[in-house]
Scaffold this motif. Structure first.
Motif, mmCIF file in Angstrom:
data_model
loop_
_atom_site.group_PDB
_atom_site.id
_atom_site.type_symbol
_atom_site.label_atom_id
_atom_site.label_comp_id
_atom_site.label_asym_id
_atom_site.label_seq_id
_atom_site.Cartn_x
_atom_site.Cartn_y
_atom_site.Cartn_z
ATOM 1 N N ALA A 52 -25.308 46.345 -19.960
ATOM 2 C CA ALA A 52 -26.510 46.916 -19.344
ATOM 3 C C ALA A 52 -27.497 47.378 -20.404
ATOM 4 O O ALA A 52 -27.133 47.617 -21.563
ATOM 5 N N GLU A 53 -28.756 47.506 -20.002
ATOM 6 C CA GLU A 53 -29.816 48.045 -20.851
ATOM 7 C C GLU A 53 -30.423 49.270 -20.183
ATOM 8 O O GLU A 53 -30.474 49.354 -18.951
ATOM 9 N N ALA A 54 -30.899 50.200 -20.991
ATOM 10 C CA ALA A 54 -31.450 51.456 -20.488
ATOM 11 C C ALA A 54 -32.958 51.507 -20.736
ATOM 12 O O ALA A 54 -33.440 51.109 -21.799
ATOM 13 N N TYR A 55 -33.693 52.043 -19.758
ATOM 14 C CA TYR A 55 -35.152 52.089 -19.847
ATOM 15 C C TYR A 55 -35.727 53.382 -19.305
ATOM 16 O O TYR A 55 -35.158 54.021 -18.418
ATOM 17 N N HIS A 56 -36.893 53.721 -19.827
ATOM 18 C CA HIS A 56 -37.804 54.633 -19.166
ATOM 19 C C HIS A 56 -38.703 53.737 -18.329
ATOM 20 O O HIS A 56 -39.588 53.053 -18.857
ATOM 21 N N TYR A 57 -38.444 53.726 -17.033
ATOM 22 C CA TYR A 57 -39.145 52.820 -16.120
ATOM 23 C C TYR A 57 -40.190 53.606 -15.336
ATOM 24 O O TYR A 57 -39.924 54.712 -14.856
ATOM 25 N N ILE A 58 -41.377 53.010 -15.217
ATOM 26 C CA ILE A 58 -42.441 53.614 -14.415
ATOM 27 C C ILE A 58 -43.000 52.545 -13.496
ATOM 28 O O ILE A 58 -43.492 51.504 -13.959
ATOM 29 N N GLY A 59 -42.900 52.760 -12.196
ATOM 30 C CA GLY A 59 -43.417 51.812 -11.222
ATOM 31 C C GLY A 59 -44.771 52.246 -10.683
ATOM 32 O O GLY A 59 -45.342 53.257 -11.098
ATOM 33 N N ASN A 60 -45.281 51.483 -9.750
ATOM 34 C CA ASN A 60 -46.566 51.774 -9.140
ATOM 35 C C ASN A 60 -46.321 52.576 -7.873
ATOM 36 O O ASN A 60 -45.757 52.048 -6.908
#
Length: 340
Positions: free
Chosen positions: A316-324
């Motif tokens: 797995a990969e980890a992210y700071h995700y920001i959606g709309n």
């Protein structure tokens, strides 16, 4: 204190990153003990931790959508986001690769050799990951803090509008303790350009391209960051490995595995995990050391195996995700408006 030592101790203490993420560096026995038994259980654990698990889906549900990978150097996106990029391309995205520097300070030979060799490696990365076209902005390596930020933003805004980019991958503009100016300058320019591309900023562009707003951001970092999304890349790990193997001019991947194999052979030794050929040695070195066993040293981040282990994911990969964000106003009006 050295950055990598700080990152290791910081992660273990839950600094900056949510405390639950610190378990990624815990013992294998403990991780196995708490690993969820079902997908539903895994999703509930992630929800409790403030994390969304993004899994692979069948078919091509993202057909018609566009992603852009913006990296300062040829090996940035492959090390931190190669699995997710390959996943989204397989699910229907059209992708583009934007490299902000010319990598003239990375590799051997003359300045010209380094620029050319890294450009060739960058093209190979795009081909492996299935990205449609490469754009090289050509700024000097390790010197991006010399350049005018407005110029960098303007060029990125034009590309976001031209390509109609929906989703971007880049370094986290809010990542902590990043010493490389190319990383943080690129990250900040990307975020600003993302914010401005849907407006009327840079009106001189609007005769050629129209405003287009980026909707999703997958931000990665080498150091402590907010992590709120874990992406299951188990089906795409080999593609991520391959994207790092083709980079031979710089970075921890390339032909480092076959070099170790050759050195050991000269000593009358072998490392079974590397296999019996140069090709297998390069592949297995990236998969088992760069992305797993020696990840903190090689990349400054937890192993891709450890990232997903708590939630029952193989890789797995980890992210700071920001959606709309979606406004509730239209639905509220439709349900509650009454005759005047």
């Amino acid at each position: 204190m050295e950055r990598r030592k700080f990152i290791s101790s910081g992660l273990a203490a839950g600094a900056i990153i949510p405390a639950t993420y610190a378990t990624l560096l815990g013992s294998e026995a403990k991780a196995a003990e708490i690993a969820p038994k079902t997908e539903t259980e895994a999703n509930k654990m992630a929800e409790d931790d403030g994390i969304v698990i993004e899994r692979s889906v069948s078919g091509r549900p993202h057909e018609g959508k566009v992603l852009a990978v913006i990296q300062p150097h040829v090996d940035d996106s492959t090390l931190f986001a190669g699995g997710t990029i390959a996943k989204l391309i397989s699910e229907g995205y059209t992708g583009y690769l934007i490299r902000t520097t010319n990598d003239d300070a990375a590799g051997g030979g003359t300045d010209g050799d380094r620029v050319l060799n890294n450009e060739r490696d960058n093209d190979k990365v795009a081909k492996v990951l299935g990205l449609k076209k490469v754009y090289n902005l050509g700024y000097r390596n390790h010197r991006m803090d010399e350049y005018n930020t407005q110029e960098i933003k303007g060029r990125l805004i034009f590309l976001f509008r031209l390509l109609k980019v929906d989703t971007i991958f880049s370094y986290d503009p809010w990542g902590h303790y990043e010493e490389n100016p190319d990383h943080y300058v690129t990250a900040q320019a990307v975020e600003a350009a993302r914010w401005m591309s849907g407006s009327v900023d840079y009106p001189e562009q609007l005769d050629a391209v129209k405003p287009y707003g980026v909707k999703e951001r997958y931000y990665f970092a080498r150091g402590p960051q907010l992590v709120n999304r874990i992406v299951d890349i188990s089906k795409h790990i080999d593609k991520k490995v391959e994207s790092n193997v083709v980079i031979t001019t710089q970075g921890p991947g390339g032909n480092n595995g076959s070099r170790i194999r050759k050195r050991l052979a000269e000593q009358g030794k072998k490392l079974p995990i590397l296999g019996d050929t140069d090709e297998s040695a390069d592949f297995n070195y990236v998969k088992h050391f760069v992305l797993d066993k020696d990840s903190l040293t090689q990349r400054g981040t937890p192993s891709d195996r450890e990232v997903g282990k708590k939630y029952g994911l193989e890789w797995a990969e980890a992210y700071h995700y920001i959606g709309n964000p979606v406004s509730v106003l239209p639905d509220y009006i439709a349900k509650n408006a009454v005759p005047k």
